[in-house]
Design a protein around this motif. Structure first.
Motif, PDB file in Angstrom:
ATOM      1  N   CYS A  87     -10.246  -2.991  13.861  1.00 55.95           N
ATOM      2  CA  CYS A  87     -11.098  -4.094  13.376  1.00 55.95           C
ATOM      3  C   CYS A  87     -12.356  -3.572  12.703  1.00 55.95           C
ATOM      4  O   CYS A  87     -13.001  -4.299  11.944  1.00 55.95           O
ATOM      5  CB  CYS A  87     -11.457  -5.023  14.528  1.00 55.95           C
ATOM      6  SG  CYS A  87     -10.068  -5.962  15.194  1.00 55.95           S
ATOM      7  N   TYR A  88     -12.709  -2.324  12.969  1.00 56.15           N
ATOM      8  CA  TYR A  88     -13.853  -1.705  12.299  1.00 56.15           C
ATOM      9  C   TYR A  88     -13.432  -1.011  11.006  1.00 56.15           C
ATOM     10  O   TYR A  88     -14.033  -1.208   9.943  1.00 56.15           O
ATOM     11  CB  TYR A  88     -14.511  -0.690  13.231  1.00 56.15           C
ATOM     12  CG  TYR A  88     -15.619   0.114  12.585  1.00 56.15           C
ATOM     13  CD1 TYR A  88     -16.913  -0.386  12.514  1.00 56.15           C
ATOM     14  CD2 TYR A  88     -15.367   1.378  12.044  1.00 56.15           C
ATOM     15  CE1 TYR A  88     -17.939   0.344  11.921  1.00 56.15           C
ATOM     16  CE2 TYR A  88     -16.385   2.116  11.452  1.00 56.15           C
ATOM     17  CZ  TYR A  88     -17.665   1.600  11.397  1.00 56.15           C
ATOM     18  OH  TYR A  88     -18.673   2.328  10.799  1.00 56.15           O
ATOM     19  N   LEU A  89     -12.378  -0.196  11.074  1.00 49.82           N
ATOM     20  CA  LEU A  89     -12.063   0.651   9.919  1.00 49.82           C
ATOM     21  C   LEU A  89     -11.274  -0.068   8.833  1.00 49.82           C
ATOM     22  O   LEU A  89     -11.402   0.271   7.650  1.00 49.82           O
ATOM     23  CB  LEU A  89     -11.352   1.923  10.369  1.00 49.82           C
ATOM     24  CG  LEU A  89      -9.971   1.824  11.024  1.00 49.82           C
ATOM     25  CD1 LEU A  89      -8.853   1.834  10.012  1.00 49.82           C
ATOM     26  CD2 LEU A  89      -9.777   2.981  12.008  1.00 49.82           C
ATOM     27  N   LEU A  90     -10.466  -1.065   9.219  1.00 51.09           N
ATOM     28  CA  LEU A  90      -9.647  -1.745   8.205  1.00 51.09           C
ATOM     29  C   LEU A  90     -10.494  -2.458   7.149  1.00 51.09           C
ATOM     30  O   LEU A  90     -10.249  -2.272   5.945  1.00 51.09           O
ATOM     31  CB  LEU A  90      -8.672  -2.717   8.877  1.00 51.09           C
ATOM     32  CG  LEU A  90      -7.832  -3.587   7.934  1.00 51.09           C
ATOM     33  CD1 LEU A  90      -7.040  -2.723   6.959  1.00 51.09           C
ATOM     34  CD2 LEU A  90      -6.891  -4.487   8.724  1.00 51.09           C
ATOM     35  N   PHE A 154      -3.269  -7.889   9.680  1.00 52.78           N
ATOM     36  CA  PHE A 154      -3.613  -6.627   9.039  1.00 52.78           C
ATOM     37  C   PHE A 154      -2.841  -6.431   7.733  1.00 52.78           C
ATOM     38  O   PHE A 154      -3.390  -5.913   6.753  1.00 52.78           O
ATOM     39  CB  PHE A 154      -3.338  -5.468  10.003  1.00 52.78           C
ATOM     40  CG  PHE A 154      -4.325  -5.374  11.148  1.00 52.78           C
ATOM     41  CD1 PHE A 154      -5.426  -6.207  11.217  1.00 52.78           C
ATOM     42  CD2 PHE A 154      -4.141  -4.447  12.163  1.00 52.78           C
ATOM     43  CE1 PHE A 154      -6.341  -6.129  12.267  1.00 52.78           C
ATOM     44  CE2 PHE A 154      -5.053  -4.345  13.211  1.00 52.78           C
ATOM     45  CZ  PHE A 154      -6.148  -5.194  13.271  1.00 52.78           C
ATOM     46  N   LEU A 155      -1.560  -6.828   7.705  1.00 58.97           N
ATOM     47  CA  LEU A 155      -0.785  -6.661   6.482  1.00 58.97           C
ATOM     48  C   LEU A 155      -1.338  -7.525   5.347  1.00 58.97           C
ATOM     49  O   LEU A 155      -1.436  -7.074   4.193  1.00 58.97           O
ATOM     50  CB  LEU A 155       0.680  -7.012   6.741  1.00 58.97           C
ATOM     51  CG  LEU A 155       1.477  -6.037   7.621  1.00 58.97           C
ATOM     52  CD1 LEU A 155       2.905  -6.532   7.792  1.00 58.97           C
ATOM     53  CD2 LEU A 155       1.466  -4.634   7.042  1.00 58.97           C
ATOM     54  N   ILE A 156      -1.714  -8.747   5.649  1.00 57.55           N
ATOM     55  CA  ILE A 156      -2.283  -9.623   4.619  1.00 57.55           C
ATOM     56  C   ILE A 156      -3.640  -9.082   4.166  1.00 57.55           C
ATOM     57  O   ILE A 156      -3.974  -9.125   2.969  1.00 57.55           O
ATOM     58  CB  ILE A 156      -2.396 -11.072   5.135  1.00 57.55           C
ATOM     59  CG1 ILE A 156      -0.994 -11.638   5.375  1.00 57.55           C
ATOM     60  CG2 ILE A 156      -3.174 -11.947   4.153  1.00 57.55           C
ATOM     61  CD1 ILE A 156      -0.977 -13.047   5.948  1.00 57.55           C
ATOM     62  N   THR A 157      -4.420  -8.557   5.099  1.00 57.33           N
ATOM     63  CA  THR A 157      -5.702  -7.957   4.735  1.00 57.33           C
ATOM     64  C   THR A 157      -5.504  -6.798   3.769  1.00 57.33           C
ATOM     65  O   THR A 157      -6.213  -6.681   2.755  1.00 57.33           O
ATOM     66  CB  THR A 157      -6.436  -7.466   5.994  1.00 57.33           C
ATOM     67  OG1 THR A 157      -6.638  -8.557   6.885  1.00 57.33           O
ATOM     68  CG2 THR A 157      -7.791  -6.861   5.631  1.00 57.33           C
ATOM     69  N   SER A 169      -4.871   6.441   6.419  1.00 57.04           N
ATOM     70  CA  SER A 169      -5.008   5.688   7.670  1.00 57.04           C
ATOM     71  C   SER A 169      -4.295   4.352   7.590  1.00 57.04           C
ATOM     72  O   SER A 169      -3.725   3.873   8.580  1.00 57.04           O
ATOM     73  CB  SER A 169      -6.493   5.466   7.995  1.00 57.04           C
ATOM     74  OG  SER A 169      -7.096   6.654   8.454  1.00 57.04           O
ATOM     75  N   LEU A 170      -4.321   3.729   6.410  1.00 52.06           N
ATOM     76  CA  LEU A 170      -3.657   2.432   6.256  1.00 52.06           C
ATOM     77  C   LEU A 170      -2.139   2.594   6.202  1.00 52.06           C
ATOM     78  O   LEU A 170      -1.410   1.703   6.641  1.00 52.06           O
ATOM     79  CB  LEU A 170      -4.174   1.722   5.005  1.00 52.06           C
ATOM     80  CG  LEU A 170      -5.672   1.395   5.016  1.00 52.06           C
ATOM     81  CD1 LEU A 170      -6.052   0.576   3.784  1.00 52.06           C
ATOM     82  CD2 LEU A 170      -6.048   0.640   6.291  1.00 52.06           C
ATOM     83  N   TRP A 171      -1.653   3.705   5.682  1.00 49.13           N
ATOM     84  CA  TRP A 171      -0.208   3.965   5.750  1.00 49.13           C
ATOM     85  C   TRP A 171       0.242   3.985   7.213  1.00 49.13           C
ATOM     86  O   TRP A 171       1.223   3.316   7.591  1.00 49.13           O
ATOM     87  CB  TRP A 171       0.106   5.327   5.111  1.00 49.13           C
ATOM     88  CG  TRP A 171       0.143   5.351   3.623  1.00 49.13           C
ATOM     89  CD1 TRP A 171      -0.924   5.439   2.778  1.00 49.13           C
ATOM     90  CD2 TRP A 171       1.301   5.298   2.782  1.00 49.13           C
ATOM     91  NE1 TRP A 171      -0.515   5.459   1.477  1.00 49.13           N
ATOM     92  CE2 TRP A 171       0.852   5.367   1.446  1.00 49.13           C
ATOM     93  CE3 TRP A 171       2.675   5.209   3.028  1.00 49.13           C
ATOM     94  CZ2 TRP A 171       1.716   5.353   0.362  1.00 49.13           C
ATOM     95  CZ3 TRP A 171       3.546   5.195   1.943  1.00 49.13           C
ATOM     96  CH2 TRP A 171       3.065   5.264   0.637  1.00 49.13           C
ATOM     97  N   TYR A 172      -0.464   4.737   8.013  1.00 45.73           N
ATOM     98  CA  TYR A 172      -0.102   4.837   9.434  1.00 45.73           C
ATOM     99  C   TYR A 172      -0.341   3.528  10.178  1.00 45.73           C
ATOM    100  O   TYR A 172       0.413   3.195  11.106  1.00 45.73           O
ATOM    101  CB  TYR A 172      -0.876   5.973  10.099  1.00 45.73           C
ATOM    102  CG  TYR A 172      -0.310   7.338   9.799  1.00 45.73           C
ATOM    103  CD1 TYR A 172       0.907   7.738  10.327  1.00 45.73           C
ATOM    104  CD2 TYR A 172      -0.993   8.239   8.987  1.00 45.73           C
ATOM    105  CE1 TYR A 172       1.439   8.991  10.058  1.00 45.73           C
ATOM    106  CE2 TYR A 172      -0.473   9.500   8.717  1.00 45.73           C
ATOM    107  CZ  TYR A 172       0.748   9.869   9.249  1.00 45.73           C
ATOM    108  OH  TYR A 172       1.274  11.110   8.981  1.00 45.73           O
TER     109      TYR A 172
END
Length: 475
Positions: A87-90, A154-157, A169-172
C-alpha cells in the motif's frame, strides 16, 4: 501491460498518493503478529526437551500450537506486513492512488479478525490436517476473499499507472497476487475435500511450495527490489537481469513441490522433474542475489549506518544458504540422510524467517518512519535488534543442520530411532536458545517502531520520491 503519460503532464507528489492511516493499520497488525506467532515457536520447541512443562491441557499440546506458529508466521506476520508495505510502494511506483483504496480499511480488519478467529479455531482443535492449510474452511474463505479483492485493486491500479515502465517490483507483485489467488482455490476448496491418498500428498507438496515459492518468494522480491535501491540511493543493478529472475522463477518453481516425496509411490517421472527444477532454481536465486549485491556497489561505506539495508543484505545471505540447502536436499543421495530430519526445518527457517520475514522487517524499518514523518526512535536499539535476530537465526540454521545430518546418518547406520532422538537432544536446547534471541530482537524492534510512531515530533511526513531513481536501471 502498458501505460502512457503525456509529456506535459506533471508527475504527482508521490507522498500525496499514499493512505498513511491504512498503511499503519496493516503494519501495526503485522508487528503484533510478528511478536506473537514466532514466540509460539519457542514455546513448542521447549517441549522437545521438557515435554511436560505446559501441563496436560489439550489446548497447549504440540498438535494445537504448531499450526498456530506456521500459519501465524506465513499469513499473520509476513503477509500482513507485505500487504501494508504494498500500500506504500504501489502508488509511488504507479503514480496513482490505489483503486478503491477505501476498501482497504475494511479489508485490513476482515483479514486480521479472520486470523484471530483462525488462531482460536486451531487452538480449539479445528484443523484440516494439511500443513500451512490447517485453517477451517470459513477462515480459508476470508483469506481467499481478501487476497482476491486486493489482487483486483492492485491490478487495476497498475493498469491505470502514470509511469510507463513497469518496474520489476510490480512484475513480482502481479505474480504473487495472481498466483496465490489461484493457489488458494486449490488449498481451500479442492485439496481438503476432493483429493485423497498418494495424490493428496503430491498436490499438498505442490500447494505448500506454491505458498513459499509463488507467494512468499515473489512478495519478498517486491520489497527488496524497491527498498534496497531506495534505501541506499543507488539504481537497481540491472533491470534486465531482474526479469531473467522473474521468468525463471515462474517457469521452474511450479514443479518443485514433489521433491520432498522421493522414494514414495508418486510417479518416478514426477519426482525426477521435481529434482531437475529444484536444481534449476539456482538461476533465479543467483540472478536476484547478483542484482542485490550489485546494487550495493559504491554504497558499502554507508552500510553500517543503514539499518534497513543491513536487514536486507543479511536476509540475502540467508537466502543464499537456505536455497543451497533446498536444491541439494532435493537430490536423491542427499535426501536419504536429510528426509524427515531437522535439516529440513533448518532450511525452512533460513528461508521463510531468515530471508523473507527479515526482508519484511527491513522494509518496515524503511517505510514506517517515512509514513509517520519521524526518524527511527533509536538506531542503537535497532542495531541490537539486528544482531540478536542475526545471531539467533544463524545459530538455529547451523544447529538444526548439524542435528539433521547427525540423526540421518545414525539412522542410515542402523541406529534405533529412539536412540537417535536422545543423541540430538542437546541440539534442541540450542535451538530454543536461538529462538529466544530472535524473539527478544523482534520485541525490541517492535518497541522501537512503536516509540517512533508515538514520539512527539512535529512536521510533515518524510519521504522523497524514490520511484525515478530505482526505475532507471543500469543494464
Amino acid at each position: 501491460m502498458s501505460s502512457t503519460r503525456p509529456a506535459n503532464q506533471a508527475f504527482p507528489d508521490l507522498d500525496s498518493l499514499i493512505d498513511r492511516e491504512l498503511i499503519l493499520k496493516w503494519l501495526y497488525w503485522g508487528l503484533f503478529w510478528l511478536m506473537f506467532t514466532p514466540s509460539i515457536g519457542v514455546t513448542i520447541s521447549t517441549l522437545f526437551n521438557y515435554p511436560e512443562y505446559l501441563g496436560t491441557s489439550k489446548y497447549l499440546t504440540f498438535g494445537r500450537l504448531r499450526p498456530m506458529h506456521v500459519n501465524g508466521v506465513i499469513f499473520g506476520a509476513f503477509s500482513t506486513l507485505f500487504i501494508g508495505l504494498c500500500c506504500y510502494l504501489l502508488p509511488r511506483l504507479a503514480g496513482v492512488r490505489i483503486w478503491k483504496g477505501e476498501w482497504g480499511h475494511w479489508l485490513v480488519w476482515i483479514w486480521n479478525l479472520g486470523l484471530v478467529a483462525g488462531m482460536v479455531s486451531l487452538m480449539l482443535g479445528y484443523n484440516q490436517g494439511l500443513e500451512a492449510d490447517e485453517f477451517p474452511l470459513p477462515i480459508q474463505i476470508v483469506i481467499f476473499c481478501v487476497v482476491t479483492i486486493t489482487t483486483v485493486q492492485f491490478l487495476i491500479t497498475i493498469a491505470q499507472r502514470r509511469e510507463p515502465q513497469l518496474y520489476v517490483s510490480l512484475w513480482y507483485l502481479i505474480g504473487a497476487f495472481v498466483w496465490t489467488s489461484l493457489n488458494l482455490i486449490l488449498g481451500a476448496f479442492i485439496l481438503p475435500f476432493h483429493i485423497t491418498g498418494i495424490n493428496s500428498a503430491a498436490f499438498h507438496g505442490l500447494y505448500i511450495h506454491y505458498v513459499v515459492g509463488l507467494w512468499i518468494t515473489p512478495a519478498g522480491y517486491v520489497l527488496i527490489y524497491y527498498v534496497l535501491p531506495a534505501g541506499v540511493k543507488n539504481p537497481i543493478y540491472s533491470h534486465k537481469l531482474s526479469l531473467v529472475g522473474f521468468w525463471s522463477l515462474a517457469l521452474f518453481y511450479p514443479f518443485v513441490g514433489i521433491h520432498h516425496y522421493l522414494y514414495s509411490p508418486i510417479a518416478d517421472w514426477a519426482e525426477t522433474l521435481a529434482i531437475i527444477t529444484s536444481m534449476l532454481l539456482i538461476v533465479p536465486v543467483w540472478t536476484v542475489l547478483q542484482n542485490f549485491f550489485g546494487t550495493m556497489i559504491g554504497r558499502w561505506k554507508e552500510f553500517g549506518a543503514n539499518l534497513p539495508a543491513k536487514f536486507l543484505i543479511m536476509g540475502s545471505l540467508m537466502y543464499l544458504a537456505g536455497c543451497f540447502q533446498g536444491s541439494t536436499e532435493a537430490l536423491r543421495s542427499m535426501q536419504q540422510p536429510t528426509h524427515f530430519s531437522d535439516f529440513v526445518i533448518s532450511h525452512s527457517h533460513l528461508t521463510v524467517f531468515g530471508t523473507f520475514v527479515v526482508w519484511a522487517i527491513g522494509s518496515t524499518l524503511y517505510v514506517l518512519p517515512k509514513v509517520v514523518g519521524r526518524p527511527l526512535w533509536s538506531f542503537k536499539l535497532g542495531n541490537w535488534s539486528f544482531w540478536l535476530i542475526t545471531f539467533g537465526i544463524t545459530l538455529m540454521g547451523l544447529d538444526l543442520t548439524m542435528a539433521g545430518l547427525q540423526q540421518g546418518f545414525m539412522l542410515m547406520a542402523g541406529t534405533e530411532w529412539l536412540d537417535s532422538l536422545v543423541a540430538i537432544r542437546p541440539y534442541w536446547l540450542v535451538r530454543t536458545a536461538a529462538g529466544v534471541s530472535m524473539d527478544i530482537g523482534m520485541s525490541l524492534l517492535v518497541y522501537n517502531l512503536m516509540r517512533t510512531a508515538i514520539s512527539a515530533t512535529t512536521g510533515p511526513a518524510a519521504g522523497a520520491a524514490a520511484g525515478g531513481a530505482i526505475v532507471q536501471a543500469a543494464t
